[in-house]
Design a protein around this motif. Structure first.
Motif, PDB file in Angstrom:
ATOM      1  N   UNK A   1       0.839  -1.195   0.000  1.00  0.00           N
ATOM      2  CA  UNK A   1       0.000   0.000   0.000  1.00  0.00           C
ATOM      3  C   UNK A   1       0.874   1.244   0.000  1.00  0.00           C
ATOM      4  N   UNK A   2       0.389   2.286  -0.653  1.00  0.00           N
ATOM      5  CA  UNK A   2       1.045   3.585  -0.646  1.00  0.00           C
ATOM      6  C   UNK A   2       0.132   4.555   0.101  1.00  0.00           C
ATOM      7  N   UNK A   3       0.580   4.987   1.273  1.00  0.00           N
ATOM      8  CA  UNK A   3      -0.271   5.849   2.104  1.00  0.00           C
ATOM      9  C   UNK A   3      -0.546   7.195   1.437  1.00  0.00           C
ATOM     10  N   UNK A   4       0.304   7.590   0.478  1.00  0.00           N
ATOM     11  CA  UNK A   4       0.120   8.881  -0.186  1.00  0.00           C
ATOM     12  C   UNK A   4      -0.745   8.767  -1.444  1.00  0.00           C
ATOM     13  N   UNK A   5      -0.815   7.566  -2.012  1.00  0.00           N
ATOM     14  CA  UNK A   5      -1.575   7.373  -3.253  1.00  0.00           C
ATOM     15  C   UNK A   5      -2.272   6.016  -3.187  1.00  0.00           C
ATOM     16  N   UNK A   6      -3.511   6.022  -2.722  1.00  0.00           N
ATOM     17  CA  UNK A   6      -4.257   4.782  -2.515  1.00  0.00           C
ATOM     18  C   UNK A   6      -4.529   4.031  -3.820  1.00  0.00           C
ATOM     19  N   UNK A   7      -4.480   4.734  -4.961  1.00  0.00           N
ATOM     20  CA  UNK A   7      -4.785   4.097  -6.239  1.00  0.00           C
ATOM     21  C   UNK A   7      -3.580   3.344  -6.815  1.00  0.00           C
ATOM     22  N   UNK A   8      -2.400   3.560  -6.240  1.00  0.00           N
ATOM     23  CA  UNK A   8      -1.185   3.004  -6.832  1.00  0.00           C
ATOM     24  C   UNK A   8      -1.189   1.476  -6.847  1.00  0.00           C
ATOM     25  N   UNK A   9      -1.560   0.850  -5.738  1.00  0.00           N
ATOM     26  CA  UNK A   9      -1.557  -0.619  -5.682  1.00  0.00           C
ATOM     27  C   UNK A   9      -2.577  -1.200  -6.659  1.00  0.00           C
ATOM     28  N   UNK A  10      -3.705  -0.504  -6.853  1.00  0.00           N
ATOM     29  CA  UNK A  10      -4.707  -0.963  -7.826  1.00  0.00           C
ATOM     30  C   UNK A  10      -4.143  -0.906  -9.245  1.00  0.00           C
ATOM     31  N   UNK A  11      -3.356   0.123  -9.526  1.00  0.00           N
ATOM     32  CA  UNK A  11      -2.718   0.263 -10.831  1.00  0.00           C
ATOM     33  C   UNK A  11      -1.738  -0.888 -11.073  1.00  0.00           C
TER      34      UNK A  11
END
Length: 385
Positions: A248-258
């Motif tokens: 998980x990226x606490x600064x960008x929640x969409x990153x792991x989905x990408x």
């Protein structure tokens, strides 16, 4: 001995690099023959430091005023230092426990009786400003301002990071001191055998290890693009990428989905294995048995995993950024952070080469580095307390 406080107010799995940094420093303290400072662990929640306390048996000070997650407390602490040049609440706690200095966290104020030495691992905000909100950029600048005005000295872990600091503030640059940290490797007997380790994680023998949290700047996507490139020519790749770290990226929640979408869209799940957070000894074992280590990051501090791989004579495939060049020795292979073609060539070439396995290249050399690091750190502190 003189007491020095270490503020550890984060959960281990949220920042493994920081946790391991303190673990290593405390470990080298136990190795030291001449101990002139006495570490004290400071936290806002004793659960966060329970493992460290169990192993090292240091004194623990716990108070809500050391919280890093409570916004009200953080604002209060800064306001007190800004208006009164010291934090009465924290000063009282530290003086009561005879703490002479606080290391690696907090700027206590120019009028504080306790010396403070904040640590800045890196300055991603100037290398990758697009990854930060305006609020986050302002908070990072504010922390540097407080370090300039209200700390004793600033600790930096590499010359590359110190150069970045100079771009932000000449005053902060002049107030900083580079202390390159060193890594700890557990005795080989603590590692699982190759077969047991591969069986535990259900992975095949031919693999590269990528041990980074899934923060956007860590640049996992370039590795996935390199795998996609290689699969154009051979749909059944003869190696895997094994990835560990918080997904998980606490600064960008969409990153792991990408990341997940890219893996699924390009049918990479059989060659790109995500393990998540794993025990430290298992990570070291996976590095040891690997074909090599990859760190594709676009911005870094002093990388522990690179240092671990160096001590094991592993091949190391790295993004061509200043900090990685600063860590360079033999067996380093570079690619530009956005050049997946070059990365794919490194993977293709290196997977064919036989592995030379030296768990610790030179135990005597490693122990010397550990001793020098701790002595440098201790001597630095003794100048001011």
């Amino acid at each position: 001995m003189k007491k020095v406080g270490f503020v550890i107010n984060f959960n281990k799995n949220s920042w493994l690099g920081g946790y391991n940094y303190f673990y290593n420093l405390f470990k080298f303290y136990t190795f030291a023959k001449k101990k002139k400072i006495l570490p004290v662990i400071i936290t806002d929640d004793e659960k966060k430091v329970s493992e460290l306390v169990k192993e090292f048996n240091f004194q623990v000070i716990s108070s809500k005023y050391f919280s890093n997650s409570n916004t009200s407390i953080r604002i209060l602490n800064k306001l007190l230092v800004f208006f009164f040049k010291k934090n009465f609440l924290i000063d009282e706690i530290l003086k009561k426990n005879e703490i002479l200095a606080v290391s690696h966290n907090l700027s206590l104020g120019r009028n504080s009786a306790v010396k403070s030495f904040p640590w800045f691992p890196d300055f991603q905000e100037i290398n990758l400003p697009q990854n930060f909100s305006l609020k986050m950029k302002l908070m990072r600048k504010l922390n540097i301002f407080f370090a300039i005005k209200h700390s004793t000295k600033i600790i930096i872990s590499s010359h590359g990071v110190k150069s970045d600091l100079k771009k932000i503030s000449k005053k902060a640059f002049e107030k900083s001191k580079v202390i390159k940290h060193c890594i700890y490797l557990p005795p080989k007997k603590k590692l699982l055998s190759r077969n047991k380790l591969l069986k535990k994680y259900n992975i095949k023998d031919n693999y590269f290890i990528l041990p980074n949290h899934y923060w956007k700047h860590k640049n996992h996507i370039i590795v996935l693009k390199a795998l996609k490139e290689l699969k154009k020519f051979n749909k059944k790749l003869n190696f895997n990428i094994i990835s560990s770290g918080n997904f998980e990226d606490r600064r960008d929640k969409s990153h792991s989905l990408h990341i997940k979408d890219f893996i699924k869209k390009n049918s990479l799940s059989k060659n790109y294995i995500i393990l998540g957070i794993i025990p430290f000894e298992d990570l070291i074992g996976l590095i040891y048995y690997s074909k090599g280590l990859i760190n594709p990051s676009k911005s870094e501090g002093w990388s522990n995993s690179v240092e671990q791989a160096k001590e094991m004579n592993k091949r190391i495939i790295l993004s061509d950024i200043s900090i990685h060049r600063e860590q360079e020795t033999k067996n380093f292979y570079f690619f530009k952070p956005d050049d997946h073609i070059k990365l794919s060539k490194h993977l293709k070439d290196l997977v064919k080469k036989p592995i030379k396995r030296d768990y610790i290249n030179s135990l005597k050399s490693l122990k010397k580095k550990q001793t020098e690091y701790y002595n440098n750190y201790q001597n630095f502190f003794l100048k001011y307390i």
